[in-house]
Write a protein that holds these residues in place. Structure first.
Motif, short mmCIF file in Angstrom:
data_model
loop_
_atom_site.label_atom_id
_atom_site.label_comp_id
_atom_site.label_asym_id
_atom_site.label_seq_id
_atom_site.Cartn_x
_atom_site.Cartn_y
_atom_site.Cartn_z
N HIS A 32 0.85 -1.19 0.00
CA HIS A 32 0.00 0.00 0.00
C HIS A 32 0.89 1.24 0.00
CE1 HIS A 32 -2.47 -3.22 1.67
NE2 HIS A 32 -3.49 -2.59 1.13
N TYR A 33 0.91 1.92 -1.13
CA TYR A 33 1.78 3.07 -1.30
C TYR A 33 0.99 4.33 -1.64
CZ TYR A 33 5.72 -0.18 -1.70
OH TYR A 33 6.67 -1.14 -1.46
N ALA A 34 1.63 5.46 -1.40
CA ALA A 34 1.18 6.75 -1.91
C ALA A 34 2.33 7.29 -2.76
CB ALA A 34 0.86 7.71 -0.78
N ALA A 35 1.99 7.90 -3.87
CA ALA A 35 3.01 8.49 -4.74
C ALA A 35 2.58 9.90 -5.10
CB ALA A 35 3.18 7.67 -6.00
N THR A 36 3.53 10.81 -5.02
CA THR A 36 3.34 12.17 -5.51
C THR A 36 4.28 12.32 -6.70
OG1 THR A 36 2.79 12.99 -3.31
CG2 THR A 36 3.47 14.62 -4.95
N VAL A 37 3.71 12.65 -7.84
CA VAL A 37 4.49 12.77 -9.06
C VAL A 37 4.26 14.16 -9.65
CG1 VAL A 37 4.98 11.79 -11.33
CG2 VAL A 37 4.16 10.29 -9.49
N THR A 38 5.33 14.91 -9.81
CA THR A 38 5.27 16.22 -10.43
C THR A 38 6.06 16.14 -11.73
OG1 THR A 38 5.24 17.23 -8.23
CG2 THR A 38 5.77 18.68 -10.09
N ALA A 39 5.35 16.32 -12.85
CA ALA A 39 5.99 16.16 -14.15
C ALA A 39 5.46 17.17 -15.15
CB ALA A 39 5.75 14.73 -14.67
N GLU A 40 6.34 17.69 -15.95
CA GLU A 40 5.96 18.64 -17.00
C GLU A 40 4.98 18.00 -17.99
OE1 GLU A 40 5.36 22.01 -18.80
OE2 GLU A 40 6.70 21.92 -17.07
N GLU A 41 5.11 16.70 -18.19
CA GLU A 41 4.23 15.99 -19.13
C GLU A 41 2.75 16.07 -18.74
OE1 GLU A 41 8.28 13.99 -19.36
OE2 GLU A 41 7.01 14.81 -17.78
N PHE A 42 2.48 16.41 -17.49
CA PHE A 42 1.10 16.51 -17.01
C PHE A 42 0.44 17.85 -17.35
CE2 PHE A 42 2.40 13.58 -13.28
CZ PHE A 42 2.28 12.46 -14.09
N ARG A 43 1.23 18.82 -17.77
CA ARG A 43 0.69 20.15 -18.05
C ARG A 43 -0.39 20.07 -19.12
NH1 ARG A 43 2.41 24.41 -16.01
NH2 ARG A 43 4.55 23.68 -15.67
N GLY A 44 -1.54 20.69 -18.83
CA GLY A 44 -2.65 20.72 -19.77
C GLY A 44 -3.53 19.47 -19.74
N ARG A 45 -3.19 18.53 -18.89
CA ARG A 45 -3.97 17.30 -18.78
C ARG A 45 -4.79 17.33 -17.49
NH1 ARG A 45 -2.22 13.54 -23.04
NH2 ARG A 45 -0.19 14.31 -23.63
N ASN A 46 -5.96 16.74 -17.52
CA ASN A 46 -6.76 16.70 -16.29
C ASN A 46 -6.23 15.58 -15.38
OD1 ASN A 46 -8.12 14.18 -16.88
ND2 ASN A 46 -9.51 15.30 -18.21
N ARG A 47 -6.74 15.53 -14.18
CA ARG A 47 -6.25 14.58 -13.19
C ARG A 47 -6.41 13.13 -13.63
NH1 ARG A 47 -8.06 15.70 -7.26
NH2 ARG A 47 -7.57 17.70 -8.16
N THR A 73 -0.90 13.83 -8.50
CA THR A 73 -0.13 14.22 -9.68
C THR A 73 -0.34 15.71 -9.96
OG1 THR A 73 -1.98 13.56 -11.11
CG2 THR A 73 -0.23 11.94 -10.77
N ARG A 74 0.68 16.32 -10.55
CA ARG A 74 0.56 17.73 -10.90
C ARG A 74 1.72 18.11 -11.83
NH1 ARG A 74 0.83 18.05 -5.42
NH2 ARG A 74 2.86 18.04 -4.51
N ALA A 75 1.51 19.20 -12.55
CA ALA A 75 2.59 19.80 -13.34
C ALA A 75 3.36 20.73 -12.40
CB ALA A 75 2.00 20.57 -14.51
N PRO A 76 4.63 20.98 -12.72
CA PRO A 76 5.41 21.90 -11.89
C PRO A 76 4.82 23.31 -11.91
CG PRO A 76 6.81 20.81 -13.53
CD PRO A 76 5.38 20.44 -13.82
N ASP A 77 5.06 24.06 -10.88
CA ASP A 77 4.59 25.46 -10.80
C ASP A 77 5.37 26.33 -11.77
OD1 ASP A 77 2.76 24.86 -8.83
OD2 ASP A 77 4.22 25.24 -7.23
#
Length: 77
Positions: A32-47, A73-77
């Motif tokens: 059972h894990y939690a992951a926080t991923v911040t990636a530029e590839e996520f920009r403009g994409r919904n959750r 998940t999120r795109a960088p600020d």
């Protein structure tokens, strides 16, 4: 068989080489894990799209080797 946090991080980084990835073992059982991923590839994409991208990076291991993964998940600020 449980999946190690390092293996999860490695798979995510293979798909998103410049991402920031934090993995937390929520129960201490390797299942059972939690992951926080911040990636530029996520920009403009919904959750949902972002999560689908991470699941794809895990190459079918969700539900098998990897029992549970809480994703942030999120795109960088």
């Amino acid at each position: 068989m449980a999946m190690e946090a390092t293996a999860i991080k490695r798979l995510i980084l293979e798909a998103f080489p410049t991402a920031r990835v934090e993995i937390t073992d929520l129960a201490g059982d390797g299942d059972h894990y939690a992951a926080t991923v911040t990636a530029e590839e996520f920009r403009g994409r919904n959750r949902v799209q972002q999560h689908q991208m991470v699941y794809a990076a895990l190459k079918g291991r969700m539900g098998g080797e990897l029992h549970a993964l809480a994703l942030t998940t999120r795109a960088p600020d």
